[in-house]
Design an enzyme around this catalytic site. Structure first.
Site, short mmCIF file in Angstrom:
data_model
loop_
_atom_site.label_atom_id
_atom_site.label_comp_id
_atom_site.label_asym_id
_atom_site.label_seq_id
_atom_site.Cartn_x
_atom_site.Cartn_y
_atom_site.Cartn_z
N GLY A 102 0.82 -1.17 0.15
CA GLY A 102 0.09 -0.07 0.11
C GLY A 102 0.99 1.25 0.19
CG ASP A 129 5.39 -3.22 -4.83
OD1 ASP A 129 6.15 -4.00 -5.10
OD2 ASP A 129 5.84 -2.35 -4.00
P1 AMP Z 1 9.13 0.95 -2.92
O1 AMP Z 1 9.58 -0.50 -3.50
O2 AMP Z 1 10.34 1.78 -2.33
O3 AMP Z 1 8.50 1.64 -3.96
O4 AMP Z 1 8.25 0.94 -1.71
C1 AMP Z 1 7.89 -0.62 -1.06
C2 AMP Z 1 6.71 -0.23 -0.03
O5 AMP Z 1 7.42 0.34 1.27
C3 AMP Z 1 5.54 0.59 -0.62
O6 AMP Z 1 4.55 -0.04 0.08
C4 AMP Z 1 5.84 1.80 0.11
O7 AMP Z 1 4.93 2.66 0.59
C5 AMP Z 1 6.51 1.55 1.44
N1 AMP Z 1 7.49 2.49 1.61
C6 AMP Z 1 8.83 2.85 1.18
N2 AMP Z 1 9.48 3.95 2.23
C7 AMP Z 1 8.54 4.16 3.18
C8 AMP Z 1 8.54 4.96 4.26
N3 AMP Z 1 9.55 5.90 4.53
N4 AMP Z 1 7.47 5.11 5.08
C9 AMP Z 1 6.29 4.38 4.98
N5 AMP Z 1 6.41 3.56 3.93
C10 AMP Z 1 7.43 3.30 3.01
MG MG Z 2 6.78 1.38 -4.66
#
Ligand code: AMP
Ligand code: MG
Length: 521
Positions: free
Chosen positions: A101, A272
């Site tokens: 999410g 995702d």
């Molecule tokens: P990504 O692969 O970096 O696009 O992110 C993978 C998941 O981690 C997604 O659900 C992002 O919303 C979550 N995410 C990444 N960085 C953060 C953060 N600093 N705080 C909260 N959720 C994060």
């Molecule tokens: Mg992501």
């Protein structure tokens, strides 16, 4: 939103999480959760893209208004804006990761302008129910990277989410950049992203995985109805889902072909991070190839298996589409036609890829024998460190004279001297290329024009962005706007920016941020 017309059709058409408190949790039977951005303590606008502002009807002739700056920093919500985080799941690095999410992205709604509807989203605006172990914020270095690359990719003619604005929040965010226990406070920042929607493969996966089949259908029908209306004749049925899936496969293939064309490596091709519109989305530890190395990935988290290396991107796209097909299966209940579409992917990809390679070489047609020519060239480029961008750009100057080769490519090599074997192999390739050019039916100027609109002169080199980040960390934001300016015309000669058309300097070879990046952002 201000005087623009806002449409909340995602939330108007799809089920909401009934819990409205903002705390981390598993959500059920919902496509999104309502939540609001955190008010930043002293937001500052560092840069904006006037082209994106124009797309959503914001007049920036005299700069971005205070009212809009307040909205873009999350300080103020427009009267009619209902803000929310999307629920999705995904496979990360090949493994099922469950509910993910929008952990740090908050959607503001769609603006309809000039008959086009675009969603605005603030990335780094604070925690949501999907933040899991994260804080919901983003740091300046990764926000500069996302902001610049979103726009650079667009100007490189690659399907992508866009970036409207880059703001700092005035707040500090703790980050362990190298995952080595060294936590440092970093400047917090927000990027306002813009896209038709931010729906990902993972949005469908979440409902399939948790057996929310009625919502899966609602989301698919909504997506098709709003974004692929050409597929709907009377009503949506199994044939419609299949036609839609085929289009998603084709859009994805085309996007990857574009990535390969310019040497873009996404770095985190988890399901995702795959847009249902075939847009490049979620700029994390991405990078552009300097020297052509098919095995390169910028992502240190992936350094072992190199799952997301340059040469693997088409295979991973296919793998991700298999996962999407599995999620859509309950709507179709027949594996055969889904498999048939998936089996067409490599064929379709290969056709598109060959056409792209022909364009890079200035060939008006693809002949059966060209595959070998293309593959031999890639082997040659990888055999000794060769700057991909400089090589292809200079190739347009090749006039069929084999004696001119040495002079043409002197600035493309990372070695001072080339081995005799390499020079021999290069000679052979150019011999074959010269012969092949004789079968071209376009004029010399048409060929040059084709090559120069396929092979960019400027790419967003990792070390250039790192210089902009280092300056920004010292309070000087000028390089961000300069890079944006250069990347607005990546296919044009820009003599005043010739310094930016240079291979990566040696100091950047193994420097963090230039050659390798972590997911920490
Ligand atoms: P990504 O692969 O970096 O696009 O992110 C993978 C998941 O981690 C997604 O659900 C992002 O919303 C979550 N995410 C990444 N960085 C953060 C953060 N600093 N705080 C909260 N959720 C994060
Ligand atoms: Mg992501």
């Amino acid at each position: 939103m201000t005087n623009a017309s806002v449409n909340n059709f995602f939330i108007d058409n799809l089920p909401a999480d009934t819990e409205t408190e903002n705390f981390t949790r598993q959500v059920a039977n919902a496509c999104y959760s309502f939540c609001t951005p955190v008010k930043p303590s002293s937001p500052q606008l560092l840069s904006h893209s006037w082209e994106v502002a124009e797309l959503v009807g914001i007049d920036t002739k005299h700069g971005v208004s205070q009212e809009w700056q307040a909205i873009l920093s999350g300080s103020k919500l427009a009267d009619d804006s209902k803000t929310f985080a999307m629920r999705y799941a995904g496979h990360q690095f090949g493994h099922w990761a469950g509910q993910l999410g929008d952990g740090r992205a908050i959607n503001l709604g769609n603006i309809v302008h000039n008959d086009q509807s675009l969603e605005l989203q603030l990335k780094g605006a604070g925690p949501t129910p999907y933040s899991r172990a994260g804080d919901g914020f983003a740091v300046l270095r990764s926000s500069i990277r996302e902001y610049l690359c979103s726009e650079a990719m667009h100007h490189l003619k690659i399907p992508t989410t866009r970036a409207l604005a880059l703001m700092t929040t005035g707040d500090w965010v703790d980050r362990d950049m190298f995952y080595d226990g060294n936590v440092q406070p970093e400047a917090g920042a927000i990027v306002c992203r813009v896209a038709p929607s931010f729906i990902r493969f993972g949005n469908f996966q979440v409902h399939a995985a948790f057996q929310e089949l009625e919502i899966l259908k609602q989301l698919a029908d909504f997506t098709i109805g709003h974004y692929f209306p050409q597929l709907v004749e009377k009503h949506i049925d199994k044939a419609t889902y299949l036609a839609w899936f085929k289009i998603v496969c084709e859009l994805t293939a085309k996007m990857i072909v574009h990535w390969q064309r310019v040497g873009f490596v996404h770095g985190v091709m988890n399901t995702d991070n795959m847009s249902i519109h075939g847009l490049t989305i979620d700029y994390g530890p991405y990078g552009f190839l300097d020297n052509f190395d098919p095995n390169w990935t910028p992502n240190t988290t992936d350094a072992q298996g190199k799952r997301y290396r340059y040469a693997n991107q088409p295979y991973i796209a296919h793998w991700n589409l298999v996962k999407l097909a599995e999620a859509l299966y309950p709507l179709i209940e027949d594996a055969k036609p889904l498999e048939a579409i998936l089996n067409e992917f490599p064929v379709y990809y290969e056709q598109q890829s060959q056409r792209m390679m022909a364009n890079k070489l200035g060939l008006d047609k693809v002949l059966a024998t060209d595959k070998e020519l293309f593959e031999d060239l890639e082997k040659l480029l990888a055999a000794t460190e060769t700057d991909m961008t400089i090589f292809y750009r200079e190739l347009a100057q090749f006039d069929g004279q084999l004696t001119s080769i040495n002079n043409l490519f002197t600035d493309a090599y990372y070695q001072e001297t080339l081995t005799d074997d390499y020079i021999q192999a290069r000679h052979q390739w150019f011999l074959a290329y010269s012969e092949r050019l004789q079968q071209n039916t376009i004029s010399h100027s048409e060929k040059t024009e084709l090559m120069n609109r396929t092979n960019p002169k400027y790419i967003l080199r990792n070390y250039l962005v790192q210089i902009a980040i280092d300056k920004a960390n010292q309070g000087d934001y000028s390089e961000i706007n300069k890079l944006l300016e250069i990347m607005r015309k990546p296919y044009s000669e820009q003599p005043e920016f010739e310094d930016y058309y240079q291979k990566r300097p040696e100091w950047a070879r193994n420097k963090a941020g230039c050659s390798m990046l972590s997911c920490s952002s």
